[in-house]
Design a protein around this motif. Structure first.
Motif, mmCIF file in Angstrom:
data_model
loop_
_atom_site.group_PDB
_atom_site.id
_atom_site.type_symbol
_atom_site.label_atom_id
_atom_site.label_comp_id
_atom_site.label_asym_id
_atom_site.label_seq_id
_atom_site.Cartn_x
_atom_site.Cartn_y
_atom_site.Cartn_z
ATOM 1 N N SER A 205 0.846 -1.201 0.000
ATOM 2 C CA SER A 205 0.000 0.000 0.000
ATOM 3 C C SER A 205 0.876 1.244 0.000
ATOM 4 O O SER A 205 1.896 1.293 0.679
ATOM 5 C CB SER A 205 -0.890 0.013 1.245
ATOM 6 N N ARG A 206 0.449 2.232 -0.767
ATOM 7 C CA ARG A 206 1.208 3.492 -0.819
ATOM 8 C C ARG A 206 0.955 4.287 0.464
ATOM 9 O O ARG A 206 -0.121 4.164 1.062
ATOM 10 C CB ARG A 206 0.779 4.312 -2.034
ATOM 11 N N PRO A 207 1.928 5.125 0.873
ATOM 12 C CA PRO A 207 1.763 5.842 2.139
ATOM 13 C C PRO A 207 0.468 6.671 2.200
ATOM 14 O O PRO A 207 -0.214 6.684 3.204
ATOM 15 C CB PRO A 207 2.999 6.757 2.196
ATOM 16 N N GLY A 208 0.109 7.323 1.091
ATOM 17 C CA GLY A 208 -1.080 8.194 1.168
ATOM 18 C C GLY A 208 -2.351 7.529 0.677
ATOM 19 O O GLY A 208 -3.298 8.229 0.293
ATOM 20 N N LEU A 211 -7.787 4.851 0.316
ATOM 21 C CA LEU A 211 -8.678 3.771 0.758
ATOM 22 C C LEU A 211 -8.458 3.468 2.237
ATOM 23 O O LEU A 211 -9.391 3.121 2.963
ATOM 24 C CB LEU A 211 -8.442 2.508 -0.075
ATOM 25 N N LEU A 212 -7.207 3.642 2.672
ATOM 26 C CA LEU A 212 -6.913 3.457 4.106
ATOM 27 C C LEU A 212 -7.320 4.700 4.893
ATOM 28 O O LEU A 212 -7.921 4.616 5.958
ATOM 29 C CB LEU A 212 -5.416 3.186 4.300
ATOM 30 N N ARG A 213 -6.994 5.858 4.334
ATOM 31 C CA ARG A 213 -7.269 7.097 5.069
ATOM 32 C C ARG A 213 -8.771 7.280 5.313
ATOM 33 O O ARG A 213 -9.183 7.772 6.362
ATOM 34 C CB ARG A 213 -6.704 8.288 4.288
ATOM 35 N N TRP A 214 -9.577 6.873 4.334
ATOM 36 C CA TRP A 214 -11.019 7.084 4.470
ATOM 37 C C TRP A 214 -11.735 5.832 4.998
ATOM 38 O O TRP A 214 -12.941 5.669 4.835
ATOM 39 C CB TRP A 214 -11.601 7.495 3.107
ATOM 40 N N HIS A 215 -10.978 4.952 5.588
ATOM 41 C CA HIS A 215 -11.553 3.770 6.253
ATOM 42 C C HIS A 215 -12.418 2.934 5.315
ATOM 43 O O HIS A 215 -13.514 2.505 5.687
ATOM 44 C CB HIS A 215 -12.361 4.176 7.497
ATOM 45 N N ILE A 216 -11.924 2.770 4.107
ATOM 46 C CA ILE A 216 -12.585 1.824 3.209
ATOM 47 C C ILE A 216 -11.885 0.480 3.415
ATOM 48 O O ILE A 216 -12.515 -0.539 3.627
ATOM 49 C CB ILE A 216 -12.530 2.313 1.753
ATOM 50 N N LYS A 217 -10.571 0.527 3.416
ATOM 51 C CA LYS A 217 -9.798 -0.658 3.807
ATOM 52 C C LYS A 217 -9.294 -0.425 5.228
ATOM 53 O O LYS A 217 -9.041 0.727 5.602
ATOM 54 C CB LYS A 217 -8.562 -0.787 2.925
ATOM 55 N N GLU A 219 -6.659 -2.458 6.451
ATOM 56 C CA GLU A 219 -5.336 -3.054 6.603
ATOM 57 C C GLU A 219 -4.519 -2.857 5.339
ATOM 58 O O GLU A 219 -5.076 -2.838 4.238
ATOM 59 C CB GLU A 219 -5.516 -4.555 6.901
ATOM 60 N N ARG A 220 -3.224 -2.701 5.514
ATOM 61 C CA ARG A 220 -2.335 -2.513 4.369
ATOM 62 C C ARG A 220 -2.200 -3.828 3.592
ATOM 63 O O ARG A 220 -2.237 -4.907 4.180
ATOM 64 C CB ARG A 220 -0.948 -2.045 4.849
ATOM 65 N N ASN A 221 -2.006 -3.703 2.264
ATOM 66 C CA ASN A 221 -1.920 -4.901 1.415
ATOM 67 C C ASN A 221 -0.831 -5.853 1.891
ATOM 68 O O ASN A 221 -1.014 -7.067 1.927
ATOM 69 C CB ASN A 221 -1.602 -4.509 -0.037
#
Ligand SMILES: [Fe+2]
Ligand SMILES: [Fe+2]
Length: 306
Positions: A205-208, A211-217, A219-221
């Motif tokens: 997963s890229r730092p920014g 999908l992670l920041r907006w709580h869609i995912k 966990e990191r890939n």
């Protein structure tokens, strides 16, 4: 009552506080785009996965397995349609437009469905390795997903995917306890499917990553991928199978399996529909949609009760 936010900062605070966005809310366009694209990719992948399963209905050995393949095909196609509905409700594209884009190769689906399942061993490898990888990814989304309609749909999909994973385990156990010929067939399938299954999680997963920041995912890939490796390496080895990775070793200090370098080129080719079986699969999916149009036309003519 639909909600609106005055700024992205306010919206992100809402998400960070565990807020759930609903379809009628006035969500920021960037969020709507990101969620929509993610669900569309998921829907496309369910459809392409369902068609892979369908290919095996006539070729599956024995009634017991055939019944399970029929049920799994229905499940996957059902997942696709649930997800296309959730995506279409976001009003960026209709379901018809999403399907047209898929058949024209303009949108993506998961890498594993760009390969051909050549033997029954491949089908077992898919059910055992791929379904587990897909389930782990979906569970990680479900855990903390900020988009309400997707989260609720995932609850149902995950319940059914759990059965698929058990089915994969059952098939794997049967072939592992089978004849030498069956075991060597399955070993060849592991050799073919190990790397594509592992790459289903995608690159790190890229730092920014929004999908992670907006709580869609949640966990990191690379974390999900590692969890899958730690589970499947010892499992396959305990049944006497080998993993096609010369760099694989157990690190005593870290107390975990470390894999060799990943060649990302095959994954990148699937992003542009350049996988070994991409063209045939997309063409087949388009033909299938065309051939089944009479069912949709007939249903459209069924009068709706007042
Ligand atoms: Fe599914
Ligand atoms: Fe599945």
């Amino acid at each position: 009552m639909p909600r609106a936010w005055n700024s992205m900062t306010e919206f992100e605070e809402f998400l960070d506080g565990g807020g759930i966005v609903e379809v009628d809310d006035d969500m920021p366009d960037e969020y709507r785009d990101a969620v929509f694209r993610f669900i569309e990719l998921h829907a496309n992948s369910e459809l392409m996965g369902g068609l892979t399963e369908r290919d095996w209905i006539p070729r599956t050995p024995g009634l017991r397995h055939k019944m399970a393949v029929l049920a799994k095909t229905q499940d996957e196609i059902g997942h696709a349609h649930l997800l296309y509905m959730v995506a279409a409700d976001m009003k960026l594209k209709t379901r018809q437009e999403m399907l047209e884009d898929l058949f024209a190769g303009r949108t993506r689906f998961h890498n594993v469905f760009h390969y051909q399942a050549k033997t029954w061993g491949d089908q077992i490898a898919i059910a055992f390795l791929v379904d587990a990888a897909a389930l782990a990814s979906q569970q990680a989304v479900f855990k903390n997903c900020s988009y309400g309609p997707y989260r609720r749909t995932l609850r149902r999909i995950i319940a059914e995917e759990g059965f698929h994973m058990r089915l994969g385990e059952d098939r794997m156990l049967r072939i592992a306890e089978g004849t030498d010929k069956q075991r060597s067939m399955f070993q060849e399938s592991i050799d073919r499917w190990w790397w594509p299954s592992l790459q289903l999680f995608g690159p790190d997963s890229r730092p920014g990553d929004v999908l992670l920041r907006w709580h869609i995912k949640s966990e990191r890939n690379e974390v999900l991928r590692d969890g899958w490796v730690q589970k499947f390496v010892p499992l396959l080895q305990s049944y006497g199978f080998t993993i096609p990775d010369p760099g694989l070793h157990y690190d005593d200090d870290a107390e975990k399996w470390i894999i060799g370098e990943i060649d990302w080129e095959p994954l990148k080719r699937t992003f542009v529909q350049g996988g070994p079986d991409s063209a045939r699969r997309i063409g087949d999916a388009a033909d299938n949609w065309e051939r089944s149009s009479w069912v949709r036309d007939a249903l459209d003519r069924v009068p709706v009760p007042a």
